[in-house]
Design a protein around this motif. Structure first.
Motif, PDB file in Angstrom:
ATOM      1  N   TRP A  41       0.819  -1.212   0.000  1.00 19.95           N
ATOM      2  CA  TRP A  41       0.000   0.000   0.000  1.00 19.95           C
ATOM      3  C   TRP A  41       0.858   1.270   0.000  1.00 19.95           C
ATOM      4  O   TRP A  41       0.358   2.366   0.202  1.00 19.95           O
ATOM      5  CB  TRP A  41      -0.940  -0.012   1.217  1.00 19.95           C
ATOM      6  N   LYS A  42       2.145   1.062  -0.206  1.00 21.67           N
ATOM      7  CA  LYS A  42       3.102   2.182  -0.337  1.00 21.67           C
ATOM      8  C   LYS A  42       3.214   3.022   0.944  1.00 21.67           C
ATOM      9  O   LYS A  42       3.481   4.228   0.891  1.00 21.67           O
ATOM     10  CB  LYS A  42       2.750   3.064  -1.539  1.00 21.67           C
ATOM     11  N   VAL A  43       2.992   2.370   2.080  1.00 24.25           N
ATOM     12  CA  VAL A  43       3.228   3.041   3.358  1.00 24.25           C
ATOM     13  C   VAL A  43       4.735   3.196   3.537  1.00 24.25           C
ATOM     14  O   VAL A  43       5.487   2.238   3.387  1.00 24.25           O
ATOM     15  CB  VAL A  43       2.619   2.232   4.521  1.00 24.25           C
ATOM     16  N   LEU A  92      -2.659   7.474   3.027  1.00 22.95           N
ATOM     17  CA  LEU A  92      -2.836   6.753   4.275  1.00 22.95           C
ATOM     18  C   LEU A  92      -1.571   6.834   5.120  1.00 22.95           C
ATOM     19  O   LEU A  92      -0.460   6.666   4.612  1.00 22.95           O
ATOM     20  CB  LEU A  92      -3.163   5.295   3.979  1.00 22.95           C
ATOM     21  N   ALA A  93      -1.724   7.094   6.416  1.00 20.67           N
ATOM     22  CA  ALA A  93      -0.605   7.102   7.348  1.00 20.67           C
ATOM     23  C   ALA A  93      -0.878   6.082   8.452  1.00 20.67           C
ATOM     24  O   ALA A  93      -2.037   5.742   8.726  1.00 20.67           O
ATOM     25  CB  ALA A  93      -0.393   8.493   7.945  1.00 20.67           C
ATOM     26  N   VAL A  94       0.195   5.622   9.114  1.00 21.36           N
ATOM     27  CA  VAL A  94       0.077   4.499  10.042  1.00 21.36           C
ATOM     28  C   VAL A  94       0.789   4.828  11.355  1.00 21.36           C
ATOM     29  O   VAL A  94       1.872   5.412  11.363  1.00 21.36           O
ATOM     30  CB  VAL A  94       0.698   3.216   9.434  1.00 21.36           C
ATOM     31  N   CYS A  95       0.171   4.427  12.454  1.00 22.58           N
ATOM     32  CA  CYS A  95       0.821   4.542  13.760  1.00 22.58           C
ATOM     33  C   CYS A  95       0.634   3.245  14.544  1.00 22.58           C
ATOM     34  O   CYS A  95      -0.268   2.457  14.259  1.00 22.58           O
ATOM     35  CB  CYS A  95       0.322   5.746  14.553  1.00 22.58           C
ATOM     36  N   LEU A 170      -7.971  -0.900   5.604  1.00 26.07           N
ATOM     37  CA  LEU A 170      -7.183   0.026   4.790  1.00 26.07           C
ATOM     38  C   LEU A 170      -8.056   0.729   3.764  1.00 26.07           C
ATOM     39  O   LEU A 170      -7.947   1.946   3.556  1.00 26.07           O
ATOM     40  CB  LEU A 170      -6.038  -0.715   4.102  1.00 26.07           C
ATOM     41  N   VAL A 171      -8.930  -0.026   3.117  1.00 28.04           N
ATOM     42  CA  VAL A 171      -9.842   0.569   2.134  1.00 28.04           C
ATOM     43  C   VAL A 171     -10.763   1.582   2.807  1.00 28.04           C
ATOM     44  O   VAL A 171     -11.011   2.674   2.279  1.00 28.04           O
ATOM     45  CB  VAL A 171     -10.660  -0.525   1.415  1.00 28.04           C
ATOM     46  N   TYR A 200      -3.173  -1.810  -3.107  1.00 22.41           N
ATOM     47  CA  TYR A 200      -4.315  -0.895  -3.152  1.00 22.41           C
ATOM     48  C   TYR A 200      -4.804  -0.800  -4.589  1.00 22.41           C
ATOM     49  O   TYR A 200      -4.052  -0.909  -5.549  1.00 22.41           O
ATOM     50  CB  TYR A 200      -3.941   0.478  -2.606  1.00 22.41           C
ATOM     51  N   GLY A 201      -6.104  -0.597  -4.731  1.00 24.12           N
ATOM     52  CA  GLY A 201      -6.703  -0.524  -6.058  1.00 24.12           C
ATOM     53  C   GLY A 201      -6.813   0.906  -6.543  1.00 24.12           C
ATOM     54  O   GLY A 201      -7.157   1.815  -5.778  1.00 24.12           O
ATOM     55  N   SER A 202      -6.543   1.122  -7.813  1.00 23.46           N
ATOM     56  CA  SER A 202      -6.614   2.476  -8.364  1.00 23.46           C
ATOM     57  C   SER A 202      -8.041   3.032  -8.323  1.00 23.46           C
ATOM     58  O   SER A 202      -8.237   4.250  -8.342  1.00 23.46           O
ATOM     59  CB  SER A 202      -6.104   2.481  -9.806  1.00 23.46           C
TER      60      SER A 202
END
Length: 564
Positions: A41-43, A92-95, A170-171, A200-202
């Motif tokens: 997902w390119k995180v 999207l960001a993640v913690c 995520l979606v 992830y889908g475009s």
């Protein structure tokens, strides 16, 4: 044995289409699956604090270098960093937190993300599955705990559920701009997971199309307007040039929310300034006289500044944002990247109104306002007037600087005085308005854009909330410049209490030596008591490419129109 002997028997006509097919192999542990799913997902970063219930995941993160782990000093700071990154990048960001007190500490930062519709995915460790629901240490029902700030929250009960749960969460975050939470019991991290991570889908980023009839009605309304105003928010970032062209064609006054200040030239004759008490008096005057107000990518919130005489049209891709806190003549759901080109075509085809009286009124009102703030920002003395501090920052900030603003009087003075440049970005805790936002936001901004100048501005009341994250900046070698406006008070609250004739108990604070604190964290600390000192130190700090804190002695004066 022939090759055909190993094949599964053919499915009978009444069997499901997948009958007889082999199940996917379980090749990854849950910890490995999570890391790979986020990579797809390119995180790029995970902000977190270590704890007993997330050690296995940190172990996997330590074995790869596609995703950078940022160890923070407090989970609240980690969540604010994730929120700020999502606001700034749109991604999207993640913690990451451990169970119990770890995830509880995150709630403030997650509330900021939730209120400003920032897509944040939270990974929280949880106690072993055998202890779930018991009186085990650090156990709490994390789904209930986070219900007020999360759009969706799930507990992983079995490793086979992980692929579906992660993808759904995520979606949901990406599509809805919401906080989602996955709690993972620590004994499940080592369990094998069947299935493959999904990229992830475009389609998640395909624009929303509004019907042509909607755009036609808006064009007709604007064409007939005598005194139009455009109120723009950060949602116009991708169409700023088209918004400017439409404003010029209509001779419409332009008002911006605070994060959107760089999205319209601040020196343009149609620019009326910011919105509300933190904005300009010119915008309040023109909004009160407008007959049509079109909100583009903005959500209105200051109730005292909502005009009653105008027809308000709001355009936003988030249908839930339409009509929040204000009357609505018409709402249009759609992506501005699709709507603005069509609107421009229809405005070009429509007959042009003579709005020269309105243009003259805009020029008169905005010119008076600009003379006023120029006078305010030229003040001198010790302690330094807050208006002069904001002017100095505006003069020295680079053309593409990211500026993170804390909550309090500094927010109001900044929006009143600061003149933004088109390629700058402004980060703010919009609806939640938490103290302590600026420093974590600046850290996230510098990590996301390492080649851009990043400035944080905080009052002393906000600075102490997340001060130890300055050590995070030092550890990560981030050249942020943090200006702490020290006036010895929670100034906004103090002035409101004074305006109401109340006791100011609790509003005056005794501060640490901020410059020495910065040095103790391994960074550079400076003190400025005069305008000349601040100008010199700011220039030095911005050129140093090191983490620097400048403690500016600031005059404690009330913002105009202060009331309780």
């Amino acid at each position: 044995m022939s090759d055909t002997a190993t094949l599964s028997p053919p499915a009978r006509p009444q069997d499901p289409v997948n009958a007889g097919q082999p199940l996917p192999l379980a090749q990854r542990t849950a910890a490995q699956f999570i890391v790979e799913q986020l990579r797809l997902w390119k995180v790029e970063r995970i902000y977190g604090v270590i704890g007993d219930a997330n050690l296995s995941l940190l172990d996997e993160l330590g074995k790869q270098n596609a995703i950078r782990y940022v160890p923070c000093r407090h989970e609240g700071g980690a969540a604010l960093m994730a929120s700020a990154e999502a606001k700034l990048t749109g991604r999207l960001a993640v913690c990451l937190a451990t169970s119990g007190p770890g995830i509880a500490n995150m709630l403030n930062g997650l509330a900021d993300a939730a209120q400003d519709r920032s897509p944040v995915f939270v990974l929280a460790g949880q106690v072993d599955t055998s202890k779930y629901g018991t009186r085990a240490k650090q156990y709490i029902d994390q789904q209930k705990l986070c219900a007020a700030v999360s759009g969706r929250s799930e507990l992983l009960a079995h490793p086979e559920a992980l692929p579906q749960l992660m993808e759904q969460l995520l979606v949901h975050s990406a599509a809805q701009g919401q906080v989602t939470l996955l709690s993972v019991p620590k004994d499940l991290y080592a369990s094998l997971v069947a299935g493959e991570p999904a990229p992830y889908g475009s389609h998640l980023y395909q624009p929303l199309y509004a019907a042509d009839t909607e755009t036609e009605e808006l064009a007709q309304l604007l064409s007939a307007a005598q005194r139009p105003v455009l109120l723009i928010g950060r949602g116009v970032a991708s169409v700023r040039e088209q918004v400017r062209a439409a404003a010029e064609q209509l001779n419409a006054a332009v008002v911006t929310t605070l994060p959107a200040r760089p999205l319209f030239p601040n020196d343009h004759e149609l620019y009326a300034g910011g919105l509300g008490q933190a904005g300009s008096e010119a915008s309040s005057v023109l909004l009160a006289e407008a007959d049509v107000i079109v909100m583009l990518g903005a959500t209105w919130w200051p109730e005292d500044y909502v005009p009653v005489q105008a027809r308000i049209v709001q355009v936003d891709k988030n249908r839930e944002a339409l009509g929040i806190g204000h009357p609505l003549h018409k709402g249009i759901v759609g992506d501005l990247s699709q709507i603005m080109p069509k609107l421009s075509e229809r405005l070009n085809a429509a007959s042009s109104q003579d709005r020269s009286p309105w243009l003259a009124r805009i020029k008169e009102t905005t010119a008076k306002w600009k003379r006023q703030i120029e006078t305010e920002a030229s003040g001198d003395g010790t302690p330094i007037p807050p208006q002069r501090i904001m002017k100095l920052i505006a003069e020295q900030a680079s053309d593409d600087a990211v500026i993170a603003i804390d909550t309090g009087d500094v927010t109001l003075w900044f929006n009143r005085i600061f003149q933004a440049k088109p390629s700058q970005d402004i980060l703010v805790s919009g609806r939640w308005r938490t103290l302590g936002f600026a420093l974590p936001a600046a850290i996230a901004a510098q990590l996301a854009y390492p080649n851009r100048q990043v400035i944080a501005i905080a009052g002393d009341g906000g600075a102490v909330q997340t001060m130890m994250e300055f050590q995070t900046a030092v550890e990560q070698q981030l050249p942020i410049v943090w200006i702490v406006c020290n006036n010895g008070a929670y100034a906004m609250e103090k002035h409101r209490m004074e305006a109401a004739g109340m006791s100011t108990l609790g509003s005056v604070i005794r501060n640490p030596d901020f410059a020495l604190m910065a040095q103790a964290c391994g960074g550079t600390g400076m003190k400025a008591a005069t305008v000349d000192e601040l100008a010199q130190q700011l220039q030095q700090a911005l050129g140093s490419r090191k983490p620097v804190l400048i403690e500016a002695a600031t005059a404690c004066i009330p913002v105009p129109h202060t009331k309780i």
